[in-house]
Enzyme design. Sequence first.
Site, PDB file in Angstrom:
ATOM      1  N   GLU A  36       0.822  -1.216   0.000  1.00  0.00           N
ATOM      2  CA  GLU A  36       0.000   0.000   0.000  1.00  0.00           C
ATOM      3  C   GLU A  36       0.854   1.263   0.000  1.00  0.00           C
ATOM      4  OE1 GLU A  36      -2.290  -3.313   2.097  1.00  0.00           O
ATOM      5  OE2 GLU A  36      -0.241  -2.542   2.125  1.00  0.00           O
ATOM      6  N   ASN A 167      -3.394  -9.991  -3.726  1.00  0.00           N
ATOM      7  CA  ASN A 167      -2.015 -10.209  -3.272  1.00  0.00           C
ATOM      8  C   ASN A 167      -1.833 -11.377  -2.300  1.00  0.00           C
ATOM      9  OD1 ASN A 167      -0.374  -8.447  -4.645  1.00  0.00           O
ATOM     10  ND2 ASN A 167      -0.496  -6.811  -3.138  1.00  0.00           N
ATOM     11  N   GLY A 278       7.152  -4.787  -6.447  1.00  0.00           N
ATOM     12  CA  GLY A 278       6.374  -3.559  -6.583  1.00  0.00           C
ATOM     13  C   GLY A 278       5.707  -3.406  -7.931  1.00  0.00           C
ATOM     14  N   GLY A 280       3.206  -5.143  -9.273  1.00  0.00           N
ATOM     15  CA  GLY A 280       1.757  -5.168  -9.122  1.00  0.00           C
ATOM     16  C   GLY A 280       1.220  -3.927  -8.447  1.00  0.00           C
ATOM     17  N   ASP A 281       1.971  -3.392  -7.492  1.00  0.00           N
ATOM     18  CA  ASP A 281       1.548  -2.169  -6.809  1.00  0.00           C
ATOM     19  C   ASP A 281       1.566  -0.979  -7.763  1.00  0.00           C
ATOM     20  OD1 ASP A 281       1.475  -3.661  -4.391  1.00  0.00           O
ATOM     21  OD2 ASP A 281       3.621  -3.339  -4.142  1.00  0.00           O
TER      22      ASP A 281
END
Length: 340
Positions: A36, A167, A278, A280-281
């Site tokens: 996040e 996730n 990171g 996917g983020d």
Amino acid sequence: MAKVVTMGEIMLRLSTPGYEKFIQADTFDINYGGGEANVAVSLANYGHQASFVTKVPNNPIGECAVAALRKYNVDTTHIARGGERLGIYYLETGASMRASNVVYDRAHSSIAEADASDFDFDAIFDGADWFHFTGITPAISDKAALLTEEALKAAKAKNVTVSCDLNFRKKLWSSEKAQKVMTNLMQYVDVCIGNEEDAQKVLGFKPGNTDVTSGSLELAGYENIFKQMTDRFGFRYVVSSLRESYSASDNGWSAAIYDGKEFYHSRKYEVRIVDRVGGGDSFAGGLICGLLDGRNYKDALEFAVAASALKHTIPGDFNLVTRADVETLMGGDGSGRVQR
């Protein structure tokens, strides 16, 4: 610009230099990151008001994590202090046919032991447009799962749009536990993001004959499960990044989205990977940005895929590209020529 709140764990990342194995390394490179937090940095870079909510220890290491976010204009006003420690993860970056390896040291971290009383959710969600969380946060502890649901209730009470990146992390919990917890949390979610493993392990949906380890995709299978997920949970959008893993060094990268009526598959990028952590983020951050900017969902998806393709070329957890960088790639310029 919109106000986006994200909540989760920020960790100290200790990674071996270059492509060294753990047993070779005499030093570690230091970064900070977490699902996040990475999304918040992306959105702040794109000009949105991004606020990250967590709890860190009241010591210099906790403050280093907060400073890493402040550097990229993330609002850290609502970060609580206290608890025992900052979570750590160790990263050994793979290459060619050798996979990357992550070792977690995050038990009893400050956010894992946090209570809803540590946060003023009424103030946190005041004026917010969007709330994003991932399936990692409820996985870190039972208390964190309860905290996540309290945050979701507060967000929905203020009519905030909610997105979730599923996730799944097998080193944190079992598929059975994930399905029990996450199925309950889906009642609060408007935009569901995940990949083929997430859909299966977290919610019990398997996309056709796709096998992530072979690099093969069956898009019809995704369309089918997207429809099933929408029918069951009432999502506004169901979205999946699509990684064709040829090796640890080379991936095909695209995505698909379903809006309840139409299924759309994006352009595919062939990516030579520098750092996939990171990725996917950065995709989630790009998608949220695109939708908040008022792009139609197809253009928002293309923005997300381009942004995340670029992230794979950047060391560290954070995606540090600009809107202009993303739009240049969207426009077809992926030559990598030196800009003078």
